[in-house]
Design a protein around this motif. Structure first.
Motif, PDB file in Angstrom:
ATOM      1  N   LYS A  40     -18.608  90.821 111.577  1.00  0.00           N
ATOM      2  CA  LYS A  40     -18.228  90.329 110.254  1.00  0.00           C
ATOM      3  C   LYS A  40     -17.558  91.428 109.429  1.00  0.00           C
ATOM      4  O   LYS A  40     -16.660  91.144 108.632  1.00  0.00           O
ATOM      5  N   GLU A  61     -26.185  87.375 102.862  1.00  0.00           N
ATOM      6  CA  GLU A  61     -26.260  88.489 103.806  1.00  0.00           C
ATOM      7  C   GLU A  61     -25.340  89.625 103.348  1.00  0.00           C
ATOM      8  O   GLU A  61     -24.157  89.414 103.090  1.00  0.00           O
ATOM      9  N   ALA A 116     -21.992  85.476 103.427  1.00  0.00           N
ATOM     10  CA  ALA A 116     -22.062  86.937 103.580  1.00  0.00           C
ATOM     11  C   ALA A 116     -21.211  87.599 102.512  1.00  0.00           C
ATOM     12  O   ALA A 116     -20.255  87.006 102.002  1.00  0.00           O
ATOM     13  N   ALA A 126     -17.538  84.101 103.848  1.00  0.00           N
ATOM     14  CA  ALA A 126     -17.792  85.462 103.355  1.00  0.00           C
ATOM     15  C   ALA A 126     -16.867  85.763 102.191  1.00  0.00           C
ATOM     16  O   ALA A 126     -15.745  85.274 102.135  1.00  0.00           O
TER      17      ALA A 126
END
Length: 269
Positions: A219, A200, A178, A102
């Motif tokens: 997350k 995402e 992400a 991420a």
């Protein structure tokens, strides 16, 4: 107490360890002296730049052990304008192997104390403006899942956070799983751009959104890493307060502080 701490900081010896210099020394350009005079050691000058970044002192207060302040300043400006620090940061990230689980973005307002006056109409160009905190600049940052900095954008202090999204999102072509941001970035255009990249979006919906978009709360907890990044960067006084007239000089100190954060992870790799 503040005066005592500042005096202690001004007398502090700041530098890099031998193993750190073995890593970053080759990333700096070789310097030539003028005429028959040899160029001063890159390591000594680099440590002088770090001393300024850490203490927030004026250049003319640089201790003699780092070299003549004006020579160190000129080399710093030359490295800033030629993108040396940005290239170092990018190289260290490649060597360490960034975490692609991420990426996340956020921004922080930085108080600006500029002694020299700007020409009329140049404040916007140099990312200076006025907000509730007075004369300010806003630092937008992107970091990975370990909280390590990947890139920065500077805007005037009153600028909305979303203005920093586009440049930061396009800054790195490598795909991540992400992309995290707070609800201030909850805009259809931003979500569409993230989705188009096959990533995402982990962004909480605003309370006034008619059709709230769900997000992964687990997350989203990772987003504290970018906030902690700002705390680490602001331990460097030249980052915590902007004293520089040009945005390039200020971002140079941000890059210097970021380089120090990456070095331990490069050694681990």
């Amino acid at each position: 107490i503040q005066g005592y701490l500042l005096e202690a900081a001004l007398g502090e010896r700041i530098g890099v360890a031998d193993e750190e210099w073995a890593l970053i020394g080759p990333l700096l350009p070789a310097e030539r002296g003028r005429g028959c005079r040899p160029a001063q050691d890159n390591r000594r000058y680099f440590e002088g730049m770090m001393w300024i970044a850490r203490t927030g002192a004026q250049w003319r207060h640089l201790p003699d052990e780092y070299g003549k302040w004006n020579s160190v300043f000129r080399r710093y400006r030359r490295w800033v304008t030629t993108g040396v620090f940005d290239a170092m940061l990018e190289t260290l990230a490649e060597l360490a192997g960034r975490d692609i689980a991420a990426d996340m973005i956020d921004s922080t307002v930085v108080r600006a104390i500029i002694v020299q006056r700007h020409k009329k109409g140049t404040q916007q160009t140099e990312a200076l403006g006025r907000s509730r905190g007075g004369f300010t600049t806003k630092l937008h940052a992107r970091c990975d899942a370990r909280g390590l900095p990947l890139g920065f954008v500077l805007t005037p202090g009153q600028t909305h956070d979303v203005q920093g999204f586009g440049p930061l999102f396009r800054m790195i072509g490598e795909r991540v799983e992400a992309f995290l941001a707070d609800r201030g970035y909850d805009a259809d255009a931003i979500r569409e751009q993230i989705a188009a990249a096959g990533v995402e979006a982990v962004i909480p919906a605003k309370s006034n959104r008619r059709n709230p978009v769900p997000h992964d709360p687990t997350k989203y907890r990772w987003r504290n890493l970018v906030e902690r990044l700002f705390n680490k960067l602001k331990n460097w006084r030249r980052v915590a307060t902007r004293y520089d007239k040009t945005k390039e000089s200020y971002l140079g100190f941000v890059a210097l502080a970021s380089i120090k954060l990456w070095i331990p992870f490069v050694h681990e790799a």
